[in-house]
Write a protein that holds these residues in place. Structure first.
Motif, short mmCIF file in Angstrom:
data_model
loop_
_atom_site.label_atom_id
_atom_site.label_comp_id
_atom_site.label_asym_id
_atom_site.label_seq_id
_atom_site.Cartn_x
_atom_site.Cartn_y
_atom_site.Cartn_z
N HIS A 220 1.40 -3.65 -6.44
CA HIS A 220 -0.14 -3.57 -5.65
C HIS A 220 -1.20 -3.43 -6.43
O HIS A 220 -1.93 -4.02 -5.79
N CYS B 243 0.50 -1.38 0.38
CA CYS B 243 -0.11 -0.16 0.10
C CYS B 243 0.53 1.48 -0.46
O CYS B 243 2.05 0.74 0.63
N HIS C 3 -7.50 8.30 2.94
CA HIS C 3 -6.97 6.09 3.11
C HIS C 3 -6.37 6.52 4.40
O HIS C 3 -6.93 5.11 4.97
S1 FES Z 1 -4.39 0.41 -0.74
FE1 FES Z 1 -3.06 0.69 -2.28
S2 FES Z 1 -2.20 2.40 -1.71
FE2 FES Z 1 -3.11 1.83 0.10
#
Ligand code: FES
Length: 265
Positions: A138, A97, A233
Protein backbone atom coordinates in the motif's frame (compact mmCIF):
# COMPACT_ATOMS: atom_id res chain seq x y z
CA UNK A 1 -24.30 -12.04 49.48
CA UNK A 2 -24.83 -14.63 46.75
CA UNK A 3 -23.22 -13.84 43.42
CA UNK A 4 -25.80 -13.29 40.71
CA UNK A 5 -25.01 -15.23 37.53
CA UNK A 6 -25.46 -13.44 34.21
CA UNK A 7 -26.25 -15.88 31.40
CA UNK A 8 -25.16 -14.65 27.99
CA UNK A 9 -27.12 -15.83 24.94
CA UNK A 10 -25.30 -18.55 22.99
CA UNK A 11 -23.97 -17.40 19.63
CA UNK A 12 -24.63 -19.91 16.87
CA UNK A 13 -21.94 -20.08 14.18
CA UNK A 14 -22.87 -19.90 10.48
CA UNK A 15 -23.01 -17.34 7.70
CA UNK A 16 -25.23 -14.40 8.65
CA UNK A 17 -26.14 -15.83 12.04
CA UNK A 18 -26.31 -13.07 14.62
CA UNK A 19 -28.10 -11.77 17.65
CA UNK A 20 -27.96 -8.24 16.29
CA UNK A 21 -31.34 -6.68 15.62
CA UNK A 22 -30.21 -3.62 13.70
CA UNK A 23 -29.89 -3.42 9.89
CA UNK A 24 -26.25 -4.67 9.94
CA UNK A 25 -26.57 -5.80 6.31
CA UNK A 26 -27.27 -2.28 4.97
CA UNK A 27 -23.61 -1.17 5.02
CA UNK A 28 -22.16 -4.23 3.23
CA UNK A 29 -25.03 -4.18 0.73
CA UNK A 30 -24.48 -0.49 -0.09
CA UNK A 31 -20.72 -1.08 -0.41
CA UNK A 32 -21.27 -4.06 -2.73
CA UNK A 33 -23.70 -2.11 -4.92
CA UNK A 34 -21.62 1.07 -5.21
CA UNK A 35 -18.28 -0.65 -5.82
CA UNK A 36 -19.82 -3.04 -8.36
CA UNK A 37 -21.46 -0.13 -10.21
CA UNK A 38 -18.17 1.78 -10.26
CA UNK A 39 -16.21 -1.22 -11.58
CA UNK A 40 -18.81 -1.84 -14.33
CA UNK A 41 -18.82 1.85 -15.34
CA UNK A 42 -15.01 2.17 -15.33
CA UNK A 43 -14.69 -1.01 -17.42
CA UNK A 44 -17.26 0.30 -19.90
CA UNK A 45 -15.35 3.57 -20.24
CA UNK A 46 -12.02 1.82 -20.65
CA UNK A 47 -13.43 -0.16 -23.58
CA UNK A 48 -15.48 2.72 -24.98
CA UNK A 49 -12.27 4.75 -25.34
CA UNK A 50 -13.80 8.00 -26.63
CA UNK A 51 -15.48 11.19 -25.40
CA UNK A 52 -12.70 11.70 -22.86
CA UNK A 53 -11.74 15.21 -23.96
CA UNK A 54 -13.97 18.25 -24.30
CA UNK A 55 -12.30 21.60 -25.00
CA UNK A 56 -9.71 22.08 -22.24
CA UNK A 57 -11.31 19.35 -20.10
CA UNK A 58 -9.87 15.85 -19.72
CA UNK A 59 -11.55 12.92 -18.00
CA UNK A 60 -9.62 11.64 -14.95
CA UNK A 61 -9.95 8.09 -16.34
CA UNK A 62 -7.70 9.14 -19.22
CA UNK A 63 -5.13 11.23 -17.36
CA UNK A 64 -2.21 11.64 -17.93
CA UNK A 65 -2.76 12.58 -21.55
CA UNK A 66 0.64 12.44 -23.22
CA UNK A 67 0.15 13.00 -26.94
CA UNK A 68 2.66 11.73 -29.46
CA UNK A 69 1.87 12.73 -33.02
CA UNK A 70 -1.57 13.97 -31.98
CA UNK A 71 -2.73 10.77 -30.27
CA UNK A 72 -2.36 9.75 -26.61
CA UNK A 73 0.89 7.87 -26.07
CA UNK A 74 -0.98 4.97 -24.46
CA UNK A 75 -3.17 4.58 -27.56
CA UNK A 76 -0.17 3.55 -29.63
CA UNK A 77 -0.17 0.16 -27.84
CA UNK A 78 -2.49 -2.17 -29.78
CA UNK A 79 -5.75 -3.32 -28.14
CA UNK A 80 -5.18 -1.16 -25.08
CA UNK A 81 -7.02 2.08 -24.44
CA UNK A 82 -5.25 4.75 -22.33
CA UNK A 83 -7.72 4.09 -19.49
CA UNK A 84 -6.72 0.41 -19.39
CA UNK A 85 -3.12 1.43 -18.75
CA UNK A 86 -3.92 4.30 -16.42
CA UNK A 87 -6.67 2.89 -14.17
CA UNK A 88 -4.55 0.14 -12.50
CA UNK A 89 -2.50 2.92 -10.79
CA UNK A 90 -5.33 4.59 -8.84
CA UNK A 91 -7.21 1.25 -8.59
CA UNK A 92 -4.20 -0.34 -6.84
CA UNK A 93 -4.26 2.49 -4.30
CA UNK A 94 -7.92 1.88 -3.50
CA UNK A 95 -7.60 -1.91 -3.59
CA UNK A 96 -4.90 -1.89 -0.91
CA UNK A 97 -6.40 0.98 1.15
CA UNK A 98 -6.90 -0.02 4.79
CA UNK A 99 -10.45 1.30 4.80
CA UNK A 100 -11.51 -0.31 1.51
CA UNK A 101 -10.04 -3.65 2.62
CA UNK A 102 -12.45 -3.72 5.54
CA UNK A 103 -15.29 -2.64 3.28
CA UNK A 104 -14.78 -5.22 0.55
CA UNK A 105 -13.74 -8.10 2.83
CA UNK A 106 -17.14 -7.63 4.43
CA UNK A 107 -19.30 -6.91 1.40
CA UNK A 108 -17.71 -9.17 -1.23
CA UNK A 109 -15.99 -11.82 0.93
CA UNK A 110 -18.51 -11.87 3.82
CA UNK A 111 -15.52 -12.60 5.98
CA UNK A 112 -17.22 -11.65 8.27
CA UNK A 113 -20.19 -9.68 6.84
CA UNK A 114 -20.24 -7.36 9.89
CA UNK A 115 -19.21 -7.19 13.53
CA UNK A 116 -20.74 -10.04 15.57
CA UNK A 117 -22.27 -11.65 12.46
CA UNK A 118 -21.38 -15.23 11.53
CA UNK A 119 -18.99 -15.81 8.63
CA UNK A 120 -18.71 -18.51 5.99
CA UNK A 121 -16.44 -20.91 7.81
CA UNK A 122 -14.68 -21.30 11.12
CA UNK A 123 -12.78 -18.14 11.94
CA UNK A 124 -9.16 -18.40 10.86
CA UNK A 125 -7.35 -15.09 10.68
CA UNK A 126 -3.82 -15.41 9.38
CA UNK A 127 -3.15 -11.79 8.70
CA UNK A 128 -2.64 -10.63 5.14
CA UNK A 129 -0.37 -13.45 4.03
CA UNK A 130 -0.10 -15.73 1.01
CA UNK A 131 -2.43 -14.41 -1.71
CA UNK A 132 -3.05 -11.25 0.28
CA UNK A 133 0.60 -10.37 0.71
CA UNK A 134 0.25 -7.73 -2.00
CA UNK A 135 -1.76 -5.62 0.46
CA UNK A 136 1.53 -4.73 2.10
CA UNK A 137 2.43 -2.73 -0.99
CA UNK A 138 0.00 0.00 0.00
CA UNK A 139 2.78 2.46 0.82
CA UNK A 140 4.13 2.12 -2.72
CA UNK A 141 0.62 2.47 -4.14
CA UNK A 142 0.49 5.77 -2.22
CA UNK A 143 3.59 7.05 -4.03
CA UNK A 144 1.95 6.16 -7.37
CA UNK A 145 -1.29 7.90 -6.30
CA UNK A 146 0.63 11.09 -5.45
CA UNK A 147 2.14 11.11 -8.95
CA UNK A 148 -1.35 10.72 -10.47
CA UNK A 149 -2.59 13.53 -8.26
CA UNK A 150 0.08 15.77 -9.79
CA UNK A 151 -1.23 14.95 -13.28
CA UNK A 152 -4.82 15.68 -12.22
CA UNK A 153 -3.94 19.09 -10.75
CA UNK A 154 -2.09 19.81 -13.98
CA UNK A 155 -5.30 18.94 -15.87
CA UNK A 156 -7.21 21.39 -13.69
CA UNK A 157 -4.79 24.21 -14.57
CA UNK A 158 -5.12 23.26 -18.24
CA UNK A 159 -8.91 23.42 -17.92
CA UNK A 160 -8.52 27.18 -17.32
CA UNK A 161 -6.90 27.88 -20.68
CA UNK A 162 -9.19 27.94 -23.70
CA UNK A 163 -8.38 28.30 -27.38
CA UNK A 164 -8.27 32.05 -28.09
CA UNK A 165 -10.52 33.10 -30.98
CA UNK A 166 -8.57 34.36 -33.97
CA UNK A 167 -5.15 33.25 -32.68
CA UNK A 168 -3.92 30.00 -34.07
CA UNK A 169 -2.60 27.91 -31.15
CA UNK A 170 -3.14 30.79 -28.68
CA UNK A 171 -5.03 30.44 -25.41
CA UNK A 172 -6.93 32.72 -23.06
CA UNK A 173 -7.86 32.36 -19.41
CA UNK A 174 -11.42 31.22 -18.68
CA UNK A 175 -13.49 29.32 -16.16
CA UNK A 176 -16.26 26.95 -17.09
CA UNK A 177 -18.50 24.66 -15.06
CA UNK A 178 -16.22 21.81 -16.10
CA UNK A 179 -13.22 23.60 -14.52
CA UNK A 180 -15.10 23.68 -11.21
CA UNK A 181 -16.07 20.00 -11.54
CA UNK A 182 -12.40 19.11 -12.15
CA UNK A 183 -11.32 21.32 -9.24
CA UNK A 184 -13.76 19.56 -6.90
CA UNK A 185 -12.48 16.18 -8.09
CA UNK A 186 -8.83 17.16 -7.44
CA UNK A 187 -9.76 18.48 -4.00
CA UNK A 188 -11.63 15.32 -2.97
CA UNK A 189 -8.83 13.10 -4.28
CA UNK A 190 -6.22 15.16 -2.42
CA UNK A 191 -8.21 14.84 0.81
CA UNK A 192 -8.49 11.08 0.28
CA UNK A 193 -4.78 10.69 -0.54
CA UNK A 194 -3.45 12.85 2.28
CA UNK A 195 -5.74 11.31 4.89
CA UNK A 196 -4.20 7.90 4.11
CA UNK A 197 -2.87 5.88 7.06
CA UNK A 198 0.43 5.26 5.24
CA UNK A 199 0.86 8.98 4.63
CA UNK A 200 0.22 9.63 8.32
CA UNK A 201 2.87 7.08 9.17
CA UNK A 202 5.25 8.61 6.66
CA UNK A 203 5.02 12.11 8.17
CA UNK A 204 4.85 11.15 11.85
CA UNK A 205 5.66 7.46 12.25
CA UNK A 206 8.83 5.70 13.49
CA UNK A 207 9.45 8.44 16.03
CA UNK A 208 9.86 7.75 19.74
CA UNK A 209 9.95 11.38 20.67
CA UNK A 210 9.03 14.31 18.46
CA UNK A 211 11.00 16.69 20.66
CA UNK A 212 14.30 14.89 19.95
CA UNK A 213 13.71 13.63 16.38
CA UNK A 214 15.15 15.53 13.40
CA UNK A 215 12.54 18.03 12.18
CA UNK A 216 10.46 16.82 15.15
CA UNK A 217 8.47 20.04 15.55
CA UNK A 218 7.60 20.20 11.88
CA UNK A 219 6.74 16.50 11.79
CA UNK A 220 4.54 16.83 14.85
CA UNK A 221 2.63 19.72 13.26
CA UNK A 222 2.18 17.78 10.01
CA UNK A 223 1.21 14.61 11.84
CA UNK A 224 -1.40 16.50 13.90
CA UNK A 225 -2.92 17.98 10.75
CA UNK A 226 -2.89 14.67 8.87
CA UNK A 227 -4.51 13.03 11.92
CA UNK A 228 -7.46 15.43 11.60
CA UNK A 229 -7.88 14.41 7.96
CA UNK A 230 -7.30 10.75 8.81
CA UNK A 231 -10.37 10.69 11.09
CA UNK A 232 -12.49 11.33 8.00
CA UNK A 233 -10.67 8.92 5.68
CA UNK A 234 -13.77 6.78 5.10
CA UNK A 235 -15.81 9.83 4.09
CA UNK A 236 -13.09 11.02 1.71
CA UNK A 237 -12.81 7.51 0.25
CA UNK A 238 -16.46 7.56 -0.83
CA UNK A 239 -16.74 11.22 -1.82
CA UNK A 240 -13.62 10.96 -4.01
CA UNK A 241 -14.89 7.77 -5.66
CA UNK A 242 -18.14 9.51 -6.63
CA UNK A 243 -16.10 12.56 -7.63
CA UNK A 244 -13.98 10.63 -10.14
CA UNK A 245 -17.01 8.91 -11.69
CA UNK A 246 -19.09 12.10 -11.90
CA UNK A 247 -16.20 14.08 -13.40
CA UNK A 248 -15.87 11.45 -16.12
CA UNK A 249 -19.65 11.52 -16.67
CA UNK A 250 -19.47 15.32 -16.99
CA UNK A 251 -16.62 15.33 -19.51
CA UNK A 252 -18.22 12.49 -21.46
CA UNK A 253 -21.56 14.32 -21.58
CA UNK A 254 -19.95 17.52 -22.86
CA UNK A 255 -17.74 15.67 -25.35
CA UNK A 256 -20.65 13.65 -26.75
CA UNK A 257 -22.91 16.73 -27.03
CA UNK A 258 -25.39 15.43 -24.47
CA UNK A 259 -24.73 18.44 -22.24
CA UNK A 260 -23.69 22.00 -22.98
CA UNK A 261 -20.88 23.26 -20.77
CA UNK A 262 -21.38 26.67 -19.13
CA UNK A 263 -18.50 29.12 -19.40
CA UNK A 264 -18.61 31.80 -16.72
CA UNK A 265 -15.93 34.06 -18.21
S1 FES B 1 -5.66 5.21 1.05
FE1 FES B 1 -4.14 4.63 2.49
S2 FES B 1 -5.33 3.79 4.04
FE2 FES B 1 -6.82 4.33 2.62
Amino acid sequence: MANSVVRLPIFEPGLGKTLRRDAWWAGPLATFTILSAFIVYATFRAFENRYFEAGPYLSPFFSPYIPVGGIPLASSIPFLSPAMLILPGPAGFRLTCYYYRKAYYRSFGMDPPACAVGERSAHKYNGETKLFLFQNLHRFALYVAIVFLGFLWHDFIKSLFWPAPGQSGGTEFGVGLGSLVILANCTFLSLYTFSCHSWRHLVGGSVNSFSTAPFGKLRHTLWSQVSVLNKNHMLFAWVSLFGVALTDVYVRSVASGAFQDVRFF
